[in-house]
Design a protein around this motif. Structure first.
Motif, PDB file in Angstrom:
ATOM      1  N   ASN A 297       0.828  -1.207   0.000  1.00 36.10           N
ATOM      2  CA  ASN A 297       0.000   0.000   0.000  1.00 36.10           C
ATOM      3  C   ASN A 297       0.862   1.257   0.000  1.00 36.10           C
ATOM      4  O   ASN A 297       2.032   1.216   0.392  1.00 36.10           O
ATOM      5  N   LEU A 298       0.269   2.371  -0.418  1.00 35.81           N
ATOM      6  CA  LEU A 298       1.012   3.635  -0.427  1.00 35.81           C
ATOM      7  C   LEU A 298       1.580   3.952   0.943  1.00 35.81           C
ATOM      8  O   LEU A 298       2.726   4.383   1.074  1.00 35.81           O
ATOM      9  N   ASN A 299       0.769   3.766   1.978  1.00 35.31           N
ATOM     10  CA  ASN A 299       1.211   3.985   3.353  1.00 35.31           C
ATOM     11  C   ASN A 299       0.315   3.167   4.272  1.00 35.31           C
ATOM     12  O   ASN A 299      -0.568   2.443   3.806  1.00 35.31           O
ATOM     13  N   ASP A 300       0.523   3.295   5.581  1.00 31.31           N
ATOM     14  CA  ASP A 300      -0.201   2.426   6.514  1.00 31.31           C
ATOM     15  C   ASP A 300      -1.630   2.870   6.790  1.00 31.31           C
ATOM     16  O   ASP A 300      -2.338   2.230   7.563  1.00 31.31           O
ATOM     17  N   HIS A 301      -2.084   3.953   6.188  1.00 28.36           N
ATOM     18  CA  HIS A 301      -3.472   4.379   6.387  1.00 28.36           C
ATOM     19  C   HIS A 301      -4.203   4.608   5.057  1.00 28.36           C
ATOM     20  O   HIS A 301      -5.180   5.333   4.994  1.00 28.36           O
ATOM     21  N   CYS A 302      -3.696   3.956   4.005  1.00 28.58           N
ATOM     22  CA  CYS A 302      -4.284   4.141   2.686  1.00 28.58           C
ATOM     23  C   CYS A 302      -4.401   2.792   1.985  1.00 28.58           C
ATOM     24  O   CYS A 302      -3.470   1.980   2.024  1.00 28.58           O
ATOM     25  N   MET A 303      -5.539   2.558   1.347  1.00 26.46           N
ATOM     26  CA  MET A 303      -5.748   1.299   0.644  1.00 26.46           C
ATOM     27  C   MET A 303      -5.145   1.291  -0.761  1.00 26.46           C
ATOM     28  O   MET A 303      -4.998   0.243  -1.379  1.00 26.46           O
ATOM     29  N   GLU A 304      -4.813   2.462  -1.266  1.00 25.04           N
ATOM     30  CA  GLU A 304      -4.248   2.547  -2.616  1.00 25.04           C
ATOM     31  C   GLU A 304      -2.892   1.845  -2.660  1.00 25.04           C
ATOM     32  O   GLU A 304      -2.113   1.895  -1.711  1.00 25.04           O
ATOM     33  N   LEU A 305      -2.625   1.183  -3.769  1.00 28.74           N
ATOM     34  CA  LEU A 305      -1.395   0.402  -3.916  1.00 28.74           C
ATOM     35  C   LEU A 305      -0.323   1.184  -4.668  1.00 28.74           C
ATOM     36  O   LEU A 305      -0.623   1.970  -5.563  1.00 28.74           O
ATOM     37  N   ARG A 306       0.917   0.925  -4.319  1.00 27.33           N
ATOM     38  CA  ARG A 306       2.020   1.563  -5.041  1.00 27.33           C
ATOM     39  C   ARG A 306       2.084   1.063  -6.481  1.00 27.33           C
ATOM     40  O   ARG A 306       2.324   1.839  -7.403  1.00 27.33           O
ATOM     41  N   LYS A 307       1.907  -0.236  -6.660  1.00 28.94           N
ATOM     42  CA  LYS A 307       1.870  -0.796  -8.017  1.00 28.94           C
ATOM     43  C   LYS A 307       1.065  -2.086  -8.002  1.00 28.94           C
ATOM     44  O   LYS A 307       1.586  -3.163  -7.688  1.00 28.94           O
ATOM     45  N   PRO A 308      -0.226  -2.010  -8.308  1.00 34.01           N
ATOM     46  CA  PRO A 308      -1.050  -3.226  -8.343  1.00 34.01           C
ATOM     47  C   PRO A 308      -0.640  -4.124  -9.501  1.00 34.01           C
ATOM     48  O   PRO A 308       0.065  -3.693 -10.428  1.00 34.01           O
ATOM     49  N   PHE A 309      -1.068  -5.368  -9.461  1.00 32.91           N
ATOM     50  CA  PHE A 309      -0.786  -6.280 -10.569  1.00 32.91           C
ATOM     51  C   PHE A 309      -1.541  -5.827 -11.821  1.00 32.91           C
ATOM     52  O   PHE A 309      -2.555  -5.130 -11.731  1.00 32.91           O
ATOM     53  N   PRO A 310      -1.046  -6.185 -13.019  1.00 30.89           N
ATOM     54  CA  PRO A 310      -1.622  -5.687 -14.279  1.00 30.89           C
ATOM     55  C   PRO A 310      -3.136  -5.910 -14.380  1.00 30.89           C
ATOM     56  O   PRO A 310      -3.657  -6.935 -13.924  1.00 30.89           O
ATOM     57  N   LYS A 311      -3.821  -4.966 -14.998  1.00 29.16           N
ATOM     58  CA  LYS A 311      -5.279  -5.025 -15.110  1.00 29.16           C
ATOM     59  C   LYS A 311      -5.750  -6.301 -15.799  1.00 29.16           C
ATOM     60  O   LYS A 311      -6.764  -6.893 -15.422  1.00 29.16           O
ATOM     61  N   GLU A 312      -5.011  -6.726 -16.821  1.00 33.87           N
ATOM     62  CA  GLU A 312      -5.461  -7.894 -17.566  1.00 33.87           C
ATOM     63  C   GLU A 312      -5.304  -9.199 -16.764  1.00 33.87           C
ATOM     64  O   GLU A 312      -5.838 -10.237 -17.155  1.00 33.87           O
TER      65      GLU A 312
END
Length: 360
Positions: A297-312
């Motif tokens: 995750n971006l940080n310990d209070h955010c659900m957004e990911l630094r780099k999620p796995f590819p969309k496909e």
């Protein structure tokens, strides 16, 4: 986490009275106990917690609680929390309702200097370390944590007690122009609040409800202690070593050979090593002898990911995922792209490296 050194909550006395004569009788009948005073009427998460914490303080392990707003009674109490209009830790007075009161947990710590203390934060600030020592000693966890006591006190405040302080002092979690997308039910503060009698309830024993609040507070408090004293710092060392190994090999993912909680300590380790926001994935064993690669995750209070796995890849599994990735033992990638599952460690590594280099 159980110890026989502390009085069970169901056996700990609590009464409510505004009559001084009733108090005198109560005091006379409990000569061997310290008396903790707090306010009567509707109870809140902070004084329930502060009176619970005092059970683990050496001087008040044997204590009873009186709920009152009679200042003459409060003057006779050994400890007073959340009422009385006095803040004087040397005299065990812990009220926070005075207009001039602005105290925070630590002025010099930017994470701890923005929320005004409630009675819970006050008790933890001034007595927390001794409470922790007394508790850890009773459950044979003191020796292994002697070098981490100040850190555990800090973490328990951040993860638990600061939220109690914030809610009791009317501090919102979000700026006023932000509206949460959903509500979460059942947090500690809410569970204490709903123990109070409903507005139209009759013949309710409020003191018994207050005592039940101790069970709620104790469950959460002991969980927080166990999390750090019996788990976190062991995991911290394992994760730090794995990250250092990754840095030696110039990798932006690290590999854990056995599962352990890594999502909290990774950010502190990054900060310590001067590599903030560098790590993208953690590869670790999963259930049923599988291997997982989890995006950070971006940080310990955010659900957004630094780099999620590819969309496909997302929401694909088995044969379809094998075809897309070219990895023969591919199993599943979560629809949000935060985690992927593979049969072999080597496959998890290969998938992670493909994902790192992938451009959406």
């Amino acid at each position: 986490m159980e110890s026989n050194e502390f009085i069970p909550n169901k056996e700990r006395k609590v009464i409510s009275t505004e009559e001084f004569e009733s108090f005198k009788t109560f005091k006379e009948n409990n000569k061997d106990f310290k008396i903790i005073g707090t306010h009567s009427g509707t109870f809140h998460s902070d004084e329930v917690l502060s009176t619970l914490l005092l059970k683990y303080y050496k001087e008040t392990t044997k204590s009873v609680v009186i709920r009152t707003r009679n200042n003459e009674i409060l003057k006779q109490c050994d400890v007073v929390v959340d009422v009385g209009g006095i803040i004087d830790p040397n005299k065990f007075r812990f009220d926070h309702h005075m207009k001039e009161f602005t105290e925070v947990f630590n002025e010099k710590d930017e994470e701890l200097n923005s929320i005004k203390l409630s009675s819970a934060g006050l008790v933890w600030k001034y007595l927390g370390k001794e409470i922790l020592i007394n508790l850890l000693k009773s459950i044979n966890l003191l020796e292994q944590n002697k070098t981490h006591l100040d850190e555990i006190v800090r973490y328990i405040y951040i993860d638990f007690i600061m939220g109690v302080d914030g809610m009791d002092n009317g501090v919102t979690q979000y700026d006023k122009d932000l509206k949460p997308k959903y509500k979460l039910s059942g947090n500690y503060v809410e569970r204490i609040s709903r123990l109070n009698p409903e507005w139209n309830a009759e013949n309710v024993d409020v003191n018994e409800r207050f005592r039940k609040g101790w069970d709620v507070a104790e469950e959460e408090f002991l969980f927080q202690v166990k999390k750090y004293a019996n788990s976190y710092f062991i995991a911290y060392d394992i994760v730090e070593n794995a990250i250092k190994e990754a840095l030696k090999e110039n990798r932006v993912y690290f590999i854990l050979e056995k599962p352990c909680p890594w999502k909290k300590c990774i950010y502190e380790i990054e900060k310590k090593l001067g590599i903030e926001n560098k790590l993208l994935y953690c590869i670790h064993p999963g259930n049923n002898n599988r291997w997982c690669s989890t995006a950070v995750n971006l940080n310990d209070h955010c659900m957004e990911l630094r780099k999620p796995f590819p969309k496909e890849w997302r929401a694909k599994r088995d044969e379809e995922l094998k075809k897309i990735t070219g990895i023969d033992d591919a199993e599943f990638v979560h629809v949000s792209g935060f985690i992927s599952f593979w049969l072999l460690k080597e496959s998890a590594i290969k998938a992670t490296e493909i994902s790192i280099n992938h451009k959406e």
